[in-house]
Scaffold this active site. Structure first.
Site, PDB file in Angstrom:
ATOM      1  N   GLU A  30       1.682  -0.477  -4.947  1.00  0.00           N
ATOM      2  CA  GLU A  30       0.774   0.613  -5.286  1.00  0.00           C
ATOM      3  C   GLU A  30       1.640   1.854  -5.469  1.00  0.00           C
ATOM      4  OE1 GLU A  30      -3.119   3.152  -3.777  1.00  0.00           O
ATOM      5  OE2 GLU A  30      -1.610   2.504  -2.358  1.00  0.00           O
ATOM      6  N   ASP A  53       0.825  -1.198   0.000  1.00  0.00           N
ATOM      7  CA  ASP A  53       0.000   0.000   0.000  1.00  0.00           C
ATOM      8  C   ASP A  53       0.870   1.264   0.000  1.00  0.00           C
ATOM      9  OD1 ASP A  53      -2.853   1.048   0.564  1.00  0.00           O
ATOM     10  OD2 ASP A  53      -1.644   2.102   2.049  1.00  0.00           O
TER      11      ASP A  53
HETATM   12  C1  GLC Z   1      -4.160   3.202  -0.524  1.00  0.00           C
HETATM   13  C2  GLC Z   1      -5.414   2.365  -0.424  1.00  0.00           C
HETATM   14  C3  GLC Z   1      -6.519   3.230   0.089  1.00  0.00           C
HETATM   15  C4  GLC Z   1      -6.135   3.754   1.450  1.00  0.00           C
HETATM   16  C5  GLC Z   1      -4.777   4.451   1.422  1.00  0.00           C
HETATM   17  C6  GLC Z   1      -4.239   4.649   2.798  1.00  0.00           C
HETATM   18  O1  GLC Z   1      -4.250   4.195  -1.464  1.00  0.00           O
HETATM   19  O2  GLC Z   1      -5.696   1.767  -1.653  1.00  0.00           O
HETATM   20  O3  GLC Z   1      -7.746   2.565   0.146  1.00  0.00           O
HETATM   21  O4  GLC Z   1      -7.097   4.664   1.902  1.00  0.00           O
HETATM   22  O5  GLC Z   1      -3.816   3.710   0.727  1.00  0.00           O
HETATM   23  O6  GLC Z   1      -3.812   3.435   3.343  1.00  0.00           O
END
Ligand code: GLC
Length: 509
Positions: A240, A190
């Site tokens: 991500e 993440d």
């Molecule tokens: C990422 C996740 C999202 C979350 C954020 C903070 O972007 O996909 O859902 O709110 O991280 O952890």
């Protein structure tokens, strides 16, 4: 194909209105029939759910609303028996404010060093330590009763960890091993580009390089250490990484770092042949030198559902332009989403499908008093938030709550039962049938590289080793190129055998 399970909204096994592991286990045959290779579970750990589980209180405990660790172990094993691997979601940038470390920090323990605590600016320290903004809106700092401030790039309930501290690194390496020991095959990381901060925590200045907290060079050491651990277990990472600069993005995919990362350029791309082709070309070009497989993503739990996005005037995705009441032509969006499904499944690399995309679910407008997403509240109520793509799935048209389970934690809109999986499974023209067919037939396209074929303006046409994919985004029908058989089409051809607008076809070469 990797299928994203937002556990809370997938299927409710115990009837309390929240999806859970029992629900997923009961639906494994559905997932196997769809043809998924792996499941990515959004965080299922102990959490106060201030950000849908991305506020983790304990990585080694399954949230009781979802089940137990023993059940997670069973789920991983049962999925594997069906040939489905498991990917867990690790959130290294921050923890929940209920995490043992942060609670100890609030009591004044040495754990304060694991976070970013700072005195404020101004005469009485009444101003935040710098000008950073939370990704959810508002300042990235919250002041405590003792006058000190702590950093949170997301909600105040998600304090950021200090990645310059060796204990933070050690703990995450241990967490990785904890889950890899339990047989998971992959880890989604993440907010992977945000962990490391400039130790001086300077003000953010537009355009100044390096950025004080995005994509810092020191991050690559973190991922090199993680890669060594993944290699011990033969596991893979998917990061991500939202970065517009393709060269900087590709650095995360060097052979000793992450195996893959999400393709946000494709996800945010408008329904436009030229733009899509450019996004595909850039994606393949940036992945080629590092030898990493590309990923293709149309939707996830943070963005507008595909059939809705493609049915709007602006068919791209941008957090900044989300608004209530945007006019949407769902029939148009659905036709395009069907074509986009065939497009993404024909491209070389890994495709991620977010739960409900295979049912063609639209983005829901959640009644104001039921919205839970902090993004809505921190925008001052102007951003509808992300709950609209997180509505509990419809499984059985005739059952209460469309077969999800108990009274769903987010309301299902009227008309939801019409999207139920059981109805769609019986309808050869449904989105579900299209996804099933496409995933089953995909190998017939062959594994070779993508080669563009000459095509009219507004038409995407490319070849893989054994097949051709043609997508018509032009205003007029197009004649099919030479082929030896039709594999699958996202909609009917016209009376002259031509491919209509907003339709895709797979052909045997
Ligand atoms: C990422 C996740 C999202 C979350 C954020 C903070 O972007 O996909 O859902 O709110 O991280 O952890």
């Amino acid at each position: 194909m990797i299928y994203q399970v937002y556990v809370r909204s997938f299927a409710d096994g115990d009837g309390d209105g929240t999806g859970d592991l029992a629900g997923v286990r009961a639906r494994l045959p559905y997932l196997a029939e769809l043809g998924v290779d792996a499941l990515w579970f959004t965080p299922w750990y102990l959490s106060p759910m201030k950000d849908g589980g991305y506020d983790v209180a304990d990585y080694r405990v399954i949230d009781p609303a979802f089940g137990t660790l023993a059940e997670a172990e069973k789920l991983i094993a049962e999925a594997l028996q069906l040939g489905i691997r498991t990917i867990v979601d690790i959130v290294p940038n921050h923890v929940s404010d209920q995490h043992a470390w942060f609670r100890a920090a609030l009591r004044g323990g040495p754990e304060r060093e694991l976070f970013h605590f700072r005195p404020g600016r101004g005469a009485d320290g009444e101003l935040p330590p710098n000008n950073w903004r939370s990704q959810f809106g508002g300042p990235a700092w919250t002041r405590l009763a003792d006058g000190s401030w702590y950093l949170h790039l997301f909600a105040p309930e998600q304090p950021d960890l200090d990645w310059s501290h060796p204990a933070v690194r050690q703990e995450h390496e241990d967490i990785l091993r904890f889950w890899l020991e339990r047989g998971v095959a992959g880890v989604r990381i993440d907010s992977a580009a945000l962990l490391v901060k400039d130790p001086a925590l300077p003000d953010f200045t537009e355009g100044r390089d390096p950025h004080p907290y995005v994509d810092r060079d020191e991050l690559h050491d973190v991922y090199r250490a993680w890669r060594a651990i993944a290699d011990e277990y033969g596991a893979v990472f998917v990061g991500e990484v939202w970065l517009p600069d393709t060269e900087r993005f590709a650095r995360y995919l060097r052979p000793d770092e992450l195996h893959t990362a999400f393709n946000f350029s494709f996800l945010t791309c408008p329904w436009d042949a030229g733009r899509l082709r450019r996004s595909i070309d850039e994606t393949l070009a940036e992945h080629a030198p590092v030898g990493a497989p590309a990923t293709w993503v149309l939707c996830n739990h943070d963005v507008t559902r595909t059939v809705t996005r493609y049915g709007r005037e602006d068919t791209g995705f941008d957090f900044a332009t989300k608004a209530f009441g945007t006019p949407t032509d769902l029939a148009l969006g659905t036709r395009r989403a069907r074509a986009a499904a065939l497009l993404s499944l024909a491209l070389p690399g890994a495709v991620y499908v977010y739960q409900g995309e295979e049912l063609g679910l639209p983005e829901a407008e959640i009644p104001l008093d039921r919205i839970e997403d902090p993004m809505h509240f921190r925008s001052g109520g102007t951003d509808p938030g992300r709950d609209g793509c997180r509505v509990p799935l419809p499984w059985t048209a005739g059952a209460p709550h469309a077969g999800f389970g108990g009274e769903p934690w987010l309301p299902q809109p009227e008309g939801w039962p019409a999207y139920a999986a059981d109805l769609q499974a019986r309808d050869p023209g449904s989105m579900l049938s299209l996804y099933r067919e496409a995933i089953r037939l995909r190998p017939a396209l062959g594994d070779g590289p993508l080669t563009w074929l000459p095509a009219a303006e507004g038409v995407l046409a490319f070849r893989r080793s054994d097949g051709i994919c043609l997508v018509n985004l032009a205003g007029t029908p197009v004649t099919l190129p030479a082929h030896s058989g039709l594999l699958l089409a996202s909609g009917p051809l016209d009376a002259d055998g031509r491919l209509p607008e907003d339709t895709a076809v797979w052909l045997r070469a």
